[in-house]
Enzyme design. Structure first.
Site, PDB file in Angstrom:
ATOM      1  N   VAL A  36       0.445   1.354  -2.497  1.00 39.65           N
ATOM      2  CA  VAL A  36       1.609   0.812  -3.201  1.00 39.65           C
ATOM      3  C   VAL A  36       2.635   0.324  -2.177  1.00 39.65           C
ATOM      4  CG1 VAL A  36       1.260   1.979  -5.393  1.00 39.65           C
ATOM      5  CG2 VAL A  36       2.430   3.206  -3.580  1.00 39.65           C
ATOM      6  N   HIS A  37       2.311  -0.829  -1.629  1.00 35.91           N
ATOM      7  CA  HIS A  37       3.105  -1.411  -0.555  1.00 35.91           C
ATOM      8  C   HIS A  37       4.557  -1.673  -0.987  1.00 35.91           C
ATOM      9  CE1 HIS A  37      -0.927  -2.472   1.072  1.00 35.91           C
ATOM     10  NE2 HIS A  37      -1.167  -2.882  -0.156  1.00 35.91           N
ATOM     11  N   ASP A  38       4.714  -2.287  -2.159  1.00 38.44           N
ATOM     12  CA  ASP A  38       6.013  -2.818  -2.552  1.00 38.44           C
ATOM     13  C   ASP A  38       7.050  -1.749  -2.885  1.00 38.44           C
ATOM     14  OD1 ASP A  38       4.807  -5.249  -2.144  1.00 38.44           O
ATOM     15  OD2 ASP A  38       4.472  -5.653  -4.270  1.00 38.44           O
TER      16      ASP A  38
ATOM     17  N   THR B 247       2.421   0.277   5.397  1.00 36.15           N
ATOM     18  CA  THR B 247       2.305   0.400   3.943  1.00 36.15           C
ATOM     19  C   THR B 247       0.935   0.906   3.501  1.00 36.15           C
ATOM     20  OG1 THR B 247       1.636  -1.915   3.600  1.00 36.15           O
ATOM     21  CG2 THR B 247       4.012  -1.418   3.585  1.00 36.15           C
TER      22      THR B 247
ATOM     23  N   ALA C 104       8.640  -0.770   0.345  1.00 39.08           N
ATOM     24  CA  ALA C 104       9.610  -1.755   0.832  1.00 39.08           C
ATOM     25  C   ALA C 104      10.907  -1.667   0.047  1.00 39.08           C
ATOM     26  CB  ALA C 104       9.015  -3.161   0.733  1.00 39.08           C
TER      27      ALA C 104
END
Length: 362
Positions: A280-282, A213, A285
């Site tokens: 922007v990890h989320d 991420t 996911a």
């Protein structure tokens, strides 16, 4: 190590994915929600809130505000755990701002959260729809751990679980070896990974760790592309030369709030000598949960360190079977960030445009 290459594409026929989304709505959770709301593949059964980036009351307010702004007051929002299972609560206003959404100032919601708790929602929704729901957890795993304590058979009823959390062959972002979501509640993370041990590999959690991420770097040009696709005016042009805290003048409300949130996040990353960008990890996911982004996974046995004086909250992966325990996770080890951002900016921009929100800056 065996690897599975999972290729999703927005050009493939749309297949609906019914989701339980568990968040600690800070900046990248808000963008993940926006992406899901913009995605025809996403059918959101409920959004569940846990303490993490900010306390759970603020997380719930942020979540309701994002959904209301996007015209989705029909989606249930349930408040969950106020504190981790064992440890005192850590929050991260320095990263996400005092309200968790950077400089954005969302209109106050008049809507109350659900009468049931987040843990109850996990249990009841999976009982009502066994084998149909994909769980997406972008915050600490406290709610899910509490739900599994209530009903240990819950993992068997999920179609799949996608987790943003952990790091393996990569530095941590909370301690030298730990990632934020796991570090906030390591006991919950261990209980969740243990609960999925012994299930078929098709039901193992897909883990999106910092290793992958942190390659998802959002730059000012990506915000500009969203604004352009939304037909917002004037042109959005975030710049590291802007005064700290400058606010967007975008005519489109979604673009304006998103820009103000991401500006704070980019300033934080610059202060950490990472550049004027945002990890922007989320949203990544979320795209993995929908199958709209290419990625590669590697099976491993994942455990969480609880006792180490220096390593508490560290996720450890046994890639080669040294522990003689069967794998309990599929870890995302590679993706194509440029493909992801091309998809994200086009989709969110079109969604913002088609909402036809008023041009007022109120």
């Amino acid at each position: 190590m065996s690897q599975d290459v999972c290729v999703g594409s927005p050009d493939l026929p749309i297949t609906s994915t019914r989701l339980i989304v568990d968040v600690d709505t800070g900046i990248d959770d808000a963008l993940a929600l926006l992406y899901l709301l913009a995605s025809p593949e996403a059918d959101i059964a409920a959004v569940l809130c846990t303490a993490g980036n900010v306390p759970v009351g603020q997380v719930t307010a942020n979540t309701l505000a994002v959904l209301d702004m996007c015209g989705r007051a029909d989606i249930e929002v349930a408040a969950g755990a106020q504190v981790p299972l064992v440890a005192p609560l850590m929050t991260t206003e320095d990263t996400h701002g005092p309200l968790g959404v950077g400089y954005a100032e969302f209109p106050a919601t008049s809507r109350a959260p659900s009468s049931r708790s987040a843990a109850e929602a996990w249990v009841e929704l999976t009982r009502e729809h066994p084998g149909e729901l994909t769980g997406l957890v972008t915050g600490p795993m406290t709610n899910l751990a509490l739900a599994v304590r209530m009903d240990p058979e819950l993992p068997q009823r999920l179609r799949r679980l996608v987790i943003m959390g952990g790091c393996f062959n990569h530095p941590g972002n909370t301690t030298p070896t730990s990632e934020w979501n796991v570090a906030v509640d390591p006991e919950a993370a261990r209980e969740v990974f243990d609960a999925f041990s012994g299930l078929p590999s098709r039901q193992h959690p897909i883990v999106c760790p910092l290793d992958t991420t942190e390659t998802i770097e959002m730059h000012p040009v990506h915000v500009d592309r969203i604004a352009e696709a939304s037909e917002s005016t004037p042109a959005e042009a975030l710049s590291p030369d802007d005064p700290r805290g400058q606010r967007s003048r975008a005519s489109n409300q979604v673009v304006r709030h998103l820009s103000d949130a991401l500006r704070f996040y980019m300033e934080f990353h610059r202060d950490q000598n990472l550049g004027y960008l945002a990890h922007v990890h989320d949203p990544f996911a979320a795209a993995v949960a929908l199958g709209t982004v290419p990625y590669t996974t590697t099976p491993a046995t994942v455990d969480v360190e609880l006792e180490g004086r220096l390593t508490r909250g560290t996720t450890i992966a046994d890639w080669t079977g040294i522990w003689r325990r069967e794998p309990n996770a599929a870890i995302v080890t590679a993706t194509h960030p440029e493909v992801f951002f091309e998809h994200l900016t086009a989709r969110v921009g079109a969604f913002a445009r088609n909402l036809k929100l008023p041009s007022s800056n109120n």
